[in-house]
Scaffold this motif. Sequence first.
Motif, PDB file in Angstrom:
ATOM      1  N   ASN A  53      35.841  36.537  45.112  1.00 26.49           N
ATOM      2  CA  ASN A  53      34.382  36.140  45.500  1.00 26.49           C
ATOM      3  C   ASN A  53      33.959  35.084  44.415  1.00 26.49           C
ATOM      4  O   ASN A  53      32.670  35.786  43.878  1.00 26.49           O
ATOM      5  CB  ASN A  53      33.718  37.600  45.730  1.00 26.49           C
ATOM      6  N   GLY A  54      34.694  34.475  43.907  1.00 21.25           N
ATOM      7  CA  GLY A  54      34.251  33.465  42.749  1.00 21.25           C
ATOM      8  C   GLY A  54      34.232  34.132  41.690  1.00 21.25           C
ATOM      9  O   GLY A  54      33.893  33.271  40.503  1.00 21.25           O
ATOM     10  N   ASN A  55      34.458  35.340  41.266  1.00 17.76           N
ATOM     11  CA  ASN A  55      34.510  36.011  39.997  1.00 17.76           C
ATOM     12  C   ASN A  55      35.882  36.111  39.305  1.00 17.76           C
ATOM     13  O   ASN A  55      36.881  36.554  39.958  1.00 17.76           O
ATOM     14  CB  ASN A  55      33.978  37.555  40.047  1.00 17.76           C
ATOM     15  N   PRO A  56      35.850  34.935  38.345  1.00 15.40           N
ATOM     16  CA  PRO A  56      37.314  34.847  37.677  1.00 15.40           C
ATOM     17  C   PRO A  56      37.668  35.932  36.568  1.00 15.40           C
ATOM     18  O   PRO A  56      38.923  35.917  36.260  1.00 15.40           O
ATOM     19  CB  PRO A  56      37.336  33.521  37.081  1.00 15.40           C
ATOM     20  N   ASN A  57      37.034  36.968  36.330  1.00 17.35           N
ATOM     21  CA  ASN A  57      37.460  37.996  35.202  1.00 17.35           C
ATOM     22  C   ASN A  57      37.695  39.112  36.062  1.00 17.35           C
ATOM     23  O   ASN A  57      37.565  39.255  37.313  1.00 17.35           O
ATOM     24  CB  ASN A  57      36.232  38.012  34.407  1.00 17.35           C
ATOM     25  N   ARG A  58      37.883  40.311  35.197  1.00 15.73           N
ATOM     26  CA  ARG A  58      38.437  41.603  35.824  1.00 15.73           C
ATOM     27  C   ARG A  58      37.187  42.660  35.853  1.00 15.73           C
ATOM     28  O   ARG A  58      37.573  43.662  35.914  1.00 15.73           O
ATOM     29  CB  ARG A  58      39.608  42.097  34.968  1.00 15.73           C
ATOM     30  N   GLY A  59      35.987  42.049  35.845  1.00 11.46           N
ATOM     31  CA  GLY A  59      34.918  43.076  35.838  1.00 11.46           C
ATOM     32  C   GLY A  59      35.061  43.460  37.119  1.00 11.46           C
ATOM     33  O   GLY A  59      35.571  43.178  38.330  1.00 11.46           O
ATOM     34  N   LYS A  60      34.251  44.815  37.342  1.00 14.22           N
ATOM     35  CA  LYS A  60      34.270  45.453  38.673  1.00 14.22           C
ATOM     36  C   LYS A  60      33.685  44.732  39.679  1.00 14.22           C
ATOM     37  O   LYS A  60      32.569  44.012  39.481  1.00 14.22           O
ATOM     38  CB  LYS A  60      33.292  46.669  38.461  1.00 14.22           C
ATOM     39  N   LEU A  61      34.302  44.739  40.876  1.00 12.46           N
ATOM     40  CA  LEU A  61      33.726  43.898  42.119  1.00 12.46           C
ATOM     41  C   LEU A  61      32.816  45.098  42.789  1.00 12.46           C
ATOM     42  O   LEU A  61      33.396  45.973  43.086  1.00 12.46           O
ATOM     43  CB  LEU A  61      34.935  43.429  42.803  1.00 12.46           C
ATOM     44  N   ILE A  62      31.552  44.462  43.355  1.00 10.53           N
ATOM     45  CA  ILE A  62      30.847  45.434  44.118  1.00 10.53           C
ATOM     46  C   ILE A  62      30.797  44.777  45.685  1.00 10.53           C
ATOM     47  O   ILE A  62      30.436  43.550  45.949  1.00 10.53           O
ATOM     48  CB  ILE A  62      29.649  45.634  43.671  1.00 10.53           C
ATOM     49  N   ILE A  63      31.402  45.743  46.440  1.00  8.59           N
ATOM     50  CA  ILE A  63      31.031  45.013  48.160  1.00  8.59           C
ATOM     51  C   ILE A  63      30.266  46.056  48.668  1.00  8.59           C
ATOM     52  O   ILE A  63      30.182  47.177  48.557  1.00  8.59           O
ATOM     53  CB  ILE A  63      32.585  45.322  48.531  1.00  8.59           C
ATOM     54  N   THR A  64      29.112  45.343  49.319  1.00 10.83           N
ATOM     55  CA  THR A  64      28.344  46.209  50.160  1.00 10.83           C
ATOM     56  C   THR A  64      28.185  45.834  51.644  1.00 10.83           C
ATOM     57  O   THR A  64      28.534  44.487  51.843  1.00 10.83           O
ATOM     58  CB  THR A  64      26.829  45.979  49.629  1.00 10.83           C
ATOM     59  N   GLY A  65      27.871  46.844  52.429  1.00  9.38           N
ATOM     60  CA  GLY A  65      28.205  46.773  53.766  1.00  9.38           C
ATOM     61  C   GLY A  65      29.584  45.991  54.091  1.00  9.38           C
ATOM     62  O   GLY A  65      30.696  46.656  53.874  1.00  9.38           O
ATOM     63  N   ARG A  66      29.494  45.119  55.157  1.00  8.17           N
ATOM     64  CA  ARG A  66      30.899  44.492  55.614  1.00  8.17           C
ATOM     65  C   ARG A  66      31.082  43.146  54.902  1.00  8.17           C
ATOM     66  O   ARG A  66      31.463  42.108  55.467  1.00  8.17           O
ATOM     67  CB  ARG A  66      30.859  44.458  57.107  1.00  8.17           C
ATOM     68  N   GLN A  67      30.488  42.797  53.685  1.00 18.75           N
ATOM     69  CA  GLN A  67      30.836  41.685  53.145  1.00 18.75           C
ATOM     70  C   GLN A  67      32.059  41.209  53.050  1.00 18.75           C
ATOM     71  O   GLN A  67      33.117  41.792  52.632  1.00 18.75           O
ATOM     72  CB  GLN A  67      30.197  41.911  51.605  1.00 18.75           C
ATOM     73  N   PRO A  68      32.383  39.910  53.303  1.00 14.52           N
ATOM     74  CA  PRO A  68      33.737  39.308  53.261  1.00 14.52           C
ATOM     75  C   PRO A  68      34.074  39.433  51.755  1.00 14.52           C
ATOM     76  O   PRO A  68      33.601  39.234  50.854  1.00 14.52           O
ATOM     77  CB  PRO A  68      33.651  38.057  53.849  1.00 14.52           C
ATOM     78  N   VAL A  69      35.553  39.311  51.723  1.00  8.24           N
ATOM     79  CA  VAL A  69      36.219  39.105  50.509  1.00  8.24           C
ATOM     80  C   VAL A  69      37.142  37.830  50.591  1.00  8.24           C
ATOM     81  O   VAL A  69      37.801  37.799  51.422  1.00  8.24           O
ATOM     82  CB  VAL A  69      36.764  40.391  50.137  1.00  8.24           C
ATOM     83  N   GLU A  70      36.674  37.057  49.453  1.00  8.56           N
ATOM     84  CA  GLU A  70      37.651  35.568  49.462  1.00  8.56           C
ATOM     85  C   GLU A  70      38.590  35.739  48.079  1.00  8.56           C
ATOM     86  O   GLU A  70      37.739  35.854  46.852  1.00  8.56           O
ATOM     87  CB  GLU A  70      36.840  34.348  49.442  1.00  8.56           C
ATOM     88  N   ILE A  71      39.795  35.765  48.052  1.00  7.95           N
ATOM     89  CA  ILE A  71      40.586  35.651  46.937  1.00  7.95           C
ATOM     90  C   ILE A  71      41.240  34.340  46.695  1.00  7.95           C
ATOM     91  O   ILE A  71      41.789  33.750  47.807  1.00  7.95           O
ATOM     92  CB  ILE A  71      41.591  36.703  46.995  1.00  7.95           C
ATOM     93  N   LYS A  72      41.147  33.825  45.444  1.00 10.28           N
ATOM     94  CA  LYS A  72      41.696  32.429  45.265  1.00 10.28           C
ATOM     95  C   LYS A  72      42.855  32.694  44.124  1.00 10.28           C
ATOM     96  O   LYS A  72      42.562  33.274  43.037  1.00 10.28           O
ATOM     97  CB  LYS A  72      40.758  31.552  44.884  1.00 10.28           C
ATOM     98  N   ILE A  73      44.137  32.295  44.316  1.00  9.24           N
ATOM     99  CA  ILE A  73      44.986  32.283  43.274  1.00  9.24           C
ATOM    100  C   ILE A  73      45.554  31.127  43.267  1.00  9.24           C
ATOM    101  O   ILE A  73      46.015  30.178  43.939  1.00  9.24           O
ATOM    102  CB  ILE A  73      46.373  32.974  43.915  1.00  9.24           C
ATOM    103  N   CYS A  74      45.315  30.391  41.723  1.00  7.01           N
ATOM    104  CA  CYS A  74      45.861  29.110  41.478  1.00  7.01           C
ATOM    105  C   CYS A  74      46.821  29.143  40.327  1.00  7.01           C
ATOM    106  O   CYS A  74      46.930  29.978  39.523  1.00  7.01           O
ATOM    107  CB  CYS A  74      44.640  28.605  40.548  1.00  7.01           C
ATOM    108  N   GLY A  75      47.900  28.368  40.826  1.00  2.00           N
ATOM    109  CA  GLY A  75      49.377  28.460  39.907  1.00  2.00           C
ATOM    110  C   GLY A  75      50.381  27.477  40.727  1.00  2.00           C
ATOM    111  O   GLY A  75      50.143  26.974  41.509  1.00  2.00           O
ATOM    112  N   THR A  76      51.563  27.545  39.850  1.00  2.00           N
ATOM    113  CA  THR A  76      52.527  26.931  40.395  1.00  2.00           C
ATOM    114  C   THR A  76      53.834  28.006  40.556  1.00  2.00           C
ATOM    115  O   THR A  76      53.981  28.782  39.647  1.00  2.00           O
ATOM    116  CB  THR A  76      53.133  25.941  39.338  1.00  2.00           C
ATOM    117  N   PHE A  77      54.509  27.588  41.869  1.00  2.00           N
ATOM    118  CA  PHE A  77      55.639  28.602  41.827  1.00  2.00           C
ATOM    119  C   PHE A  77      56.899  27.824  41.731  1.00  2.00           C
ATOM    120  O   PHE A  77      56.876  26.704  41.928  1.00  2.00           O
ATOM    121  CB  PHE A  77      55.472  29.323  43.152  1.00  2.00           C
TER     122      PHE A  77
END
Length: 307
Positions: free
Chosen positions: A182-206
Amino acid sequence: TGRIEMNGRVGALIALGAGFNPILTGRENIYINGSVLGLSKKEIADRIDTIIEFAEIRDFVDSPVQSYSSGMQVRLGFSIASTIAPDVLILDEVLAVGDVGFRTKCYNRIYELRKTSAIVFVSHSMPQVDRICTKCMVLSRGTEVFIGDTNLAIDAYNHQFESSGGDWMVSEKTEIRSISINGNPNRGKLIITGRQPVEIKICGTFPDHVKELEVSVNFMTQSFDLITQANSRYKNNNIRNVSSEMEIRVCIPKTNLGTGKKMLSIAVVDADTNEILLWAHGYVPIQVKNNCYIPAPSFIEANFRSA
């Protein structure tokens, strides 16, 4: 330093096959272990059939223990330690062993013993701690960190690793630049309320030899039991590897996790060989508010794409 007074019989299962003489048979070791634990020869004879039946080794009980597999040894050890009906039973990591049927027997035996015995269970397995213990102590470098309710103890245990900021695991030729939720790049606690969507982005090379990437996002309890999962394989939506830096996006419109504290883990594997390319286990703690409850593990809707 300190002093311990023991009143009653203490049973212990400290390590695989601890205390067994390898050249003696299983039956002979039952008598030796029973004697060490304080049983008379008659008491052992009265219980020996029960011990053998529980361990499921009747065909091998008169064979030398050195011919047993490690699983057979620990089954016999668990059977002896739990069948003597101790006042205190000490278990160091070894709780439920063997196949599913035998593990179920172990748990049932523990539940029976809890009615009449004090059980001291030492473990790093949070699912087992959550399942067995009614009160917990968390230790760090021999010092008490927390003592009290099991759920709070598991939270305290996991918090030690949250604050340590351990890295995710990647394969040799995988380079991960960032993971954001959800746009947060650090490992701080994520808070989800109600039925809020979650978006995860992984940037890298494989790695170049990987043709398709399978992406899995797992939501778990604090004891790492699976609640629900989004997996590209089950959506026929694997990601094609472009052999250069790419961004993988996982969009989950509804979470349905239930309220309270949860854990999130992320995995990326080679879709053809299942080689692990990225594994961020227990990556970030989640606080869920005003969500709904899913009674069993299931797959949730998610969209997987790369950019």
